[in-house]
Design a protein around this motif. Structure first.
Motif, PDB file in Angstrom:
ATOM      1  N   ALA A 222       0.829  -1.202   0.000  1.00 33.72           N
ATOM      2  CA  ALA A 222       0.000   0.000   0.000  1.00 33.72           C
ATOM      3  C   ALA A 222       0.864   1.253   0.000  1.00 33.72           C
ATOM      4  CB  ALA A 222      -0.935  -0.025   1.211  1.00 33.72           C
ATOM      5  N   ALA A 223       1.965   1.222   0.751  1.00 41.16           N
ATOM      6  CA  ALA A 223       2.876   2.367   0.771  1.00 41.16           C
ATOM      7  C   ALA A 223       3.473   2.608  -0.615  1.00 41.16           C
ATOM      8  CB  ALA A 223       3.976   2.143   1.798  1.00 41.16           C
ATOM      9  N   ALA A 224       3.813   1.532  -1.314  1.00 41.67           N
ATOM     10  CA  ALA A 224       4.350   1.678  -2.670  1.00 41.67           C
ATOM     11  C   ALA A 224       3.318   2.331  -3.580  1.00 41.67           C
ATOM     12  CB  ALA A 224       4.758   0.314  -3.225  1.00 41.67           C
ATOM     13  N   ALA A 225       2.062   1.908  -3.460  1.00 41.62           N
ATOM     14  CA  ALA A 225       1.002   2.486  -4.284  1.00 41.62           C
ATOM     15  C   ALA A 225       0.793   3.961  -3.965  1.00 41.62           C
ATOM     16  CB  ALA A 225      -0.303   1.722  -4.079  1.00 41.62           C
ATOM     17  N   ALA A 226       1.077   4.347  -2.712  1.00 46.24           N
ATOM     18  CA  ALA A 226       0.920   5.741  -2.294  1.00 46.24           C
ATOM     19  C   ALA A 226       2.140   6.592  -2.659  1.00 46.24           C
ATOM     20  CB  ALA A 226       0.683   5.805  -0.786  1.00 46.24           C
TER      21      ALA A 226
END
Length: 291
Positions: A222-226
């Motif tokens: 999720a952090a990568a997507a953000a």
């Protein structure tokens, strides 16, 4: 009907702790024989977490042969679906998860208990948790075949039947996982971060190392997507180290895939090595061109 093993049976306790406790990497040769069908399911969960797909499938066959209890059979079907889904076979997994749901009435939830979980885990195996497993699995299957709306609908169905505050720790974490993944597929990053963080918080309070590691991996994704790439790399590296320590091969492969996407040196080669090891252990990845 299924008769659970005596609580004092150390084989049962070791298997339960290996499946949902602090030692998910216990070597297959060190796992005791299963005293009953639930023990066979535990063995399948442990072996699946280690990427020993052929051995896990064999244990699920044993569990089905040793029990007529619908809860055991439903849990076994859901686990079979999970093994298929990990390898990309979402449509086939949906058949297993549909069978898991069909084995139990989803119109209402009773208090029919199967057996206590590991001592201190706060996890009773009951009909409601088995139904939640099936519906959450179906939602993940729908997501994997590109049906995001259906995935949300199935997650809501599960929440209507069993709100979060009525779930055991394991199905509660799994619901948060699939909610985060569905939000990512829908392109809604903030809800994905929220669900992933909720899963991690629950896992930090629970007994299972494997659930903690996977939850941390989902936060990294999720952090990568953000766009938080440095945070994602740091979390994914932590996950990779824990996977190596505990022998969690499928999660190690997933972590390597994420780190490869973040241009971490050596991650692509590690992903290839993990995939090859999974194949040697009986896992067959769905080809990109498969229907």
């Amino acid at each position: 009907m299924f008769a659970p093993a005596p609580l004092g049976d150390t084989r049962f306790e070791i298997l339960a702790e290996s499946a949902f406790g602090a030692h998910p990497g216990r070597a297959a040769a060190e796992l005791p024989t299963a005293p009953d069908a639930l023990g066979s399911w535990y063995r399948a969960v442990v072996l699946g977490g280690q990427g020993r797909y052929a051995a896990a499938r064999a244990e699920l066959r044993i569990a089905r042969a040793r029990s007529t209890d619908p809860i055991v059979l439903s849990l076994a079907a859901s686990t079979e679906g999970s093994l298929l889904r990990q390898l990309g076979w979402h449509a086939r997994a949906a058949v297993c998860d549909g069978r898991a749901a069909a084995l139990l009435s989803v119109r209402s939830i009773g208090d029919q208990a199967l057996a206590p979980g590991p001592e201190g885990s706060g996890y009773p195996f009951d009909r409601g948790d088995a139904i939640c497993d099936a519906l959450t699995g179906l939602a993940a299957d729908a997501l994997g075949t590109g049906r995001v709306v259906l995935a949300w609908r199935l997650l809501r169905r599960g929440a209507d039947l069993l709100p979060d505050d009525r779930l055991g720790w394991r199905p509660a974490i799994r619901r948060q996982w699939v909610s985060a993944e569905t939000a990512l597929a829908a392109g809604t990053v903030e809800p994905a971060l929220t669900h992933a963080a909720a899963a991690l918080e629950l896992a930090e309070q629970g007994p299972s190392v494997r659930h903690l590691v996977k939850s941390r991996l989902l936060v990294a994704a999720a952090a990568a997507a953000a766009g938080e790439h440095d945070r994602s790399r740091a979390l994914a590296e932590q996950v990779a180290e824990q996977c190596r320590e505990h022998g969690l091969l499928p999660l190690r492969w997933a972590s390597a895939m994420l780190r490869a996407g973040l241009a971490v040196e050596g991650a692509a080669a590690e992903a290839e090595d993990c995939a090859a090891a999974i194949v040697r252990r009986g896992g067959r990845f769905r080809p990109a061109t498969a229907g």
